[in-house]
Design a protein around this motif. Structure first.
Motif, PDB file in Angstrom:
ATOM      1  N   LEU A  78      12.556  11.376  -2.310  1.00  0.00           N
ATOM      2  CA  LEU A  78      13.616  11.352  -1.301  1.00  0.00           C
ATOM      3  C   LEU A  78      14.959  10.948  -1.909  1.00  0.00           C
ATOM      4  O   LEU A  78      16.001  11.467  -1.527  1.00  0.00           O
ATOM      5  CB  LEU A  78      13.212  10.359  -0.191  1.00  0.00           C
ATOM      6  CG  LEU A  78      14.052  10.290   1.067  1.00  0.00           C
ATOM      7  CD1 LEU A  78      14.128  11.649   1.749  1.00  0.00           C
ATOM      8  CD2 LEU A  78      13.470   9.255   2.031  1.00  0.00           C
ATOM      9  N   PRO A  93      15.283  13.639   4.591  1.00  0.00           N
ATOM     10  CA  PRO A  93      13.827  13.765   4.635  1.00  0.00           C
ATOM     11  C   PRO A  93      13.436  15.172   5.100  1.00  0.00           C
ATOM     12  O   PRO A  93      14.135  15.760   5.933  1.00  0.00           O
ATOM     13  CB  PRO A  93      13.396  12.726   5.670  1.00  0.00           C
ATOM     14  CG  PRO A  93      14.561  11.817   5.844  1.00  0.00           C
ATOM     15  CD  PRO A  93      15.778  12.609   5.516  1.00  0.00           C
ATOM     16  N   ASN A  95       9.868  15.966   5.677  1.00  0.00           N
ATOM     17  CA  ASN A  95       8.595  15.894   6.388  1.00  0.00           C
ATOM     18  C   ASN A  95       8.831  16.001   7.899  1.00  0.00           C
ATOM     19  O   ASN A  95       9.911  15.670   8.379  1.00  0.00           O
ATOM     20  CB  ASN A  95       7.904  14.560   6.073  1.00  0.00           C
ATOM     21  CG  ASN A  95       6.947  14.688   4.901  1.00  0.00           C
ATOM     22  OD1 ASN A  95       6.508  15.781   4.583  1.00  0.00           O
ATOM     23  ND2 ASN A  95       6.630  13.574   4.267  1.00  0.00           N
ATOM     24  N   PRO A  98      10.341  12.039   9.958  1.00  0.00           N
ATOM     25  CA  PRO A  98      11.140  11.269   9.000  1.00  0.00           C
ATOM     26  C   PRO A  98      10.799   9.786   9.168  1.00  0.00           C
ATOM     27  O   PRO A  98      10.175   9.411  10.158  1.00  0.00           O
ATOM     28  CB  PRO A  98      12.571  11.543   9.444  1.00  0.00           C
ATOM     29  CG  PRO A  98      12.473  11.905  10.878  1.00  0.00           C
ATOM     30  CD  PRO A  98      11.134  12.534  11.091  1.00  0.00           C
ATOM     31  N   PRO A  99      11.173   8.938   8.210  1.00  0.00           N
ATOM     32  CA  PRO A  99      10.911   7.502   8.409  1.00  0.00           C
ATOM     33  C   PRO A  99      11.627   7.020   9.678  1.00  0.00           C
ATOM     34  O   PRO A  99      12.787   7.361   9.884  1.00  0.00           O
ATOM     35  CB  PRO A  99      11.530   6.859   7.180  1.00  0.00           C
ATOM     36  CG  PRO A  99      11.839   7.954   6.234  1.00  0.00           C
ATOM     37  CD  PRO A  99      11.910   9.225   6.982  1.00  0.00           C
ATOM     38  N   PRO A 146       6.758   4.872   1.145  1.00  0.00           N
ATOM     39  CA  PRO A 146       6.477   5.238   2.541  1.00  0.00           C
ATOM     40  C   PRO A 146       5.136   4.661   2.986  1.00  0.00           C
ATOM     41  O   PRO A 146       4.169   4.679   2.227  1.00  0.00           O
ATOM     42  CB  PRO A 146       6.411   6.761   2.482  1.00  0.00           C
ATOM     43  CG  PRO A 146       5.902   7.051   1.104  1.00  0.00           C
ATOM     44  CD  PRO A 146       6.403   5.949   0.214  1.00  0.00           C
ATOM     45  N   ASN A 211       1.825   7.547   0.210  1.00  0.00           N
ATOM     46  CA  ASN A 211       2.095   8.484  -0.874  1.00  0.00           C
ATOM     47  C   ASN A 211       1.046   8.304  -1.971  1.00  0.00           C
ATOM     48  O   ASN A 211       0.953   7.251  -2.589  1.00  0.00           O
ATOM     49  CB  ASN A 211       3.508   8.284  -1.437  1.00  0.00           C
ATOM     50  CG  ASN A 211       3.876   9.363  -2.431  1.00  0.00           C
ATOM     51  OD1 ASN A 211       3.226   9.519  -3.469  1.00  0.00           O
ATOM     52  ND2 ASN A 211       4.903  10.133  -2.128  1.00  0.00           N
ATOM     53  N   GLU A 244       8.815  10.232   0.275  1.00  0.00           N
ATOM     54  CA  GLU A 244       8.252  10.456   1.608  1.00  0.00           C
ATOM     55  C   GLU A 244       6.733  10.448   1.503  1.00  0.00           C
ATOM     56  O   GLU A 244       6.180  10.474   0.403  1.00  0.00           O
ATOM     57  CB  GLU A 244       8.709  11.809   2.152  1.00  0.00           C
ATOM     58  CG  GLU A 244      10.188  11.853   2.471  1.00  0.00           C
ATOM     59  CD  GLU A 244      10.526  13.088   3.301  1.00  0.00           C
ATOM     60  OE1 GLU A 244      10.236  13.112   4.512  1.00  0.00           O
ATOM     61  OE2 GLU A 244      11.054  14.046   2.710  1.00  0.00           O
ATOM     62  N   TYR A 245       6.057  10.492   2.656  1.00  0.00           N
ATOM     63  CA  TYR A 245       4.596  10.512   2.608  1.00  0.00           C
ATOM     64  C   TYR A 245       4.089  11.878   2.156  1.00  0.00           C
ATOM     65  O   TYR A 245       4.671  12.912   2.480  1.00  0.00           O
ATOM     66  CB  TYR A 245       3.970  10.143   3.966  1.00  0.00           C
ATOM     67  CG  TYR A 245       4.345  11.056   5.119  1.00  0.00           C
ATOM     68  CD1 TYR A 245       5.365  10.697   5.998  1.00  0.00           C
ATOM     69  CD2 TYR A 245       3.664  12.247   5.358  1.00  0.00           C
ATOM     70  CE1 TYR A 245       5.701  11.515   7.065  1.00  0.00           C
ATOM     71  CE2 TYR A 245       3.990  13.060   6.419  1.00  0.00           C
ATOM     72  CZ  TYR A 245       5.013  12.705   7.262  1.00  0.00           C
ATOM     73  OH  TYR A 245       5.345  13.519   8.297  1.00  0.00           O
ATOM     74  N   THR A 293       6.089   5.735  11.023  1.00  0.00           N
ATOM     75  CA  THR A 293       6.340   5.854   9.590  1.00  0.00           C
ATOM     76  C   THR A 293       7.435   4.858   9.238  1.00  0.00           C
ATOM     77  O   THR A 293       8.381   4.681   9.990  1.00  0.00           O
ATOM     78  CB  THR A 293       6.844   7.262   9.219  1.00  0.00           C
ATOM     79  OG1 THR A 293       8.016   7.507   9.990  1.00  0.00           O
ATOM     80  CG2 THR A 293       5.828   8.325   9.514  1.00  0.00           C
TER      81      THR A 293
END
Ligand code: ZN
Ligand code: ZN
Length: 367
Positions: A78, A93, A95, A98-99, A146, A211, A244-245, A293
């Motif tokens: 990221l 992000p 994904n 997002p966080p 993450p 991750n 990110e995950y 997240t």
């Protein structure tokens, strides 16, 4: 895919700004002027675990605003700094989730170095070369990792047997010097009673490293105060590496459920009571299974020693350190040998003293 780095330009001199650990500010790398981050306290808002969220691996190429170079990012990376000009490269992000939140770093480089030095000094039987291998300046880096954070409420019905111990005196045949003898001994026996009942437990904020490429040691760094989470803001990532995950939510939740099951099992044993327990059936129903997240700060390092990799992690908020370390077998051997030697000397000394006592006895008055 080509990505633009989010701009973190100093309004005074035009150089780049990075997050200043322990504050809610960005600081200029050149003129040291600061700028407030629009930091907002995160209001917890978890979602049902059943939402499908597949990680979205995209290879990013980021155009560095500092030197113009095209910088390749690893999958799920990221943010990081430009390897040529150190300009922070923070991307959006990609994904599906997002966080939601982030816990900004509180432990700065100085404090992390002190914590690490103290840890290193506390290691027994570490190889002498370890201090050389572990150069803090070059090896340690701050990272936002993450995590998925899960909640679940559980209600469990169980049945089983409660065992209460009691003792009875029994006669036993033993052989002493080849002769048969009868002795009396206490023997432990268990009285089993059937029991059934219910137990309930609510779980909050079970953290799972999301991750798979990050070191395993992150699994042991979990004690974060999540009441201090801030709403995710990319400014906190400026100057830091982050990911990110890449793990699927359902796999991470299965892992969490295994942990929940083990805790529930202990609860059932406790609830059955007695000295021993036999579980016949356990049936747990789950409700309020939710997740969010989040990104959590950690200082990490690794080193190789005799072909084996060792990881060290420092919680970026509490300073708690967890580390794998090698042992010096030569030092352990030397330590055991030294103890053995001391014992020998003591025994020798003890012999001399007894001789002296003997002598005293011999020269004493005759009866
Ligand atoms: Zn500046
Ligand atoms: Zn650059």
């Amino acid at each position: 895919m080509q990505f633009r780095a989010l701009p973190f330009k100093c309004p005074s001199c035009g150089s780049y700004m990075v997050y200043q650990i322990g504050s809610y500010h960005l600081v200029c790398s050149s003129c040291k002027s600061t700028k407030a981050i629009d930091a907002q306290v995160y209001v917890r808002a978890k979602e049902p675990v059943f939402s499908e969220i597949e990680p979205n691996g995209i290879l990013k190429t980021v155009d560095c605003p500092g030197c113009g170079a095209d910088i390749e990012f690893k999958e799920f990376e990221l943010s990081k700094n430009c390897p040529y000009c150190s300009n922070p490269l923070v991307t959006k992000p990609v994904n599906p989730k997002p966080p939601y939140s982030i816990l900004p770093f509180a432990i700065d480089k100085e404090s992390a170095r002190e914590i690490f030095k103290k840890w290193l000094g506390s290691l027994w039987f570490a190889p002498g070369s370890l201090k050389k291998l572990l150069d803090f300046e070059h090896k340690f880096k701050p990272l936002y990792a993450p995590y998925f954070s899960f909640d679940a409420k559980t209600f469990t019905r169980y049945s089983g047997y409660r065992g209460d111990a009691y003792y009875v005196e029994v006669e036993k045949v033993v052989y002493i010097n080849g002769r048969e003898q009868v002795v009396r001994e206490l023997e432990r026996r268990i009285n089993w009673t059937y029991v059934s009942g219910t137990t309930g437990r609510d779980f909050y904020d079970i953290l799972v490293n999301a991750n798979s490429k990050l070191p395993e040691i992150l699994h042991s760094i979990r004690s974060y105060d999540l009441n201090r989470l801030m709403l995710f803001n990319p400014s906190f990532l400026s100057g830091f590496e982050s990911f990110e995950y890449d793990r699927e939510l359902k796999n991470c939740y299965s892992e969490t459920k295994e942990y929940i099951k083990s805790v529930v099992y202990s609860d059932v044993l406790y609830s059955i009571g007695g000295d021993e327990q036999r579980v016949e059936s356990i049936s747990t129903s789950y409700s309020n299974e939710v997740f969010e997240t989040t990104m959590l700060p950690v200082w990490i390092s690794s080193f190789e020693h005799k072909g084996k990799r060792y990881d060290i992690a420092i919680n970026g908020v509490t300073g708690e350190i967890t580390g794998e370390r090698p042992y010096s077998y030569i030092k352990i051997f030397a330590f055991i040998a030294a103890i053995f030697l001391i014992l020998l000397v003591l025994m020798y000394y003890d012999d001399i003293t007894s001789e002296v006592i003997d002598t005293h006895l011999k020269v004493g008055p005759m009866p």
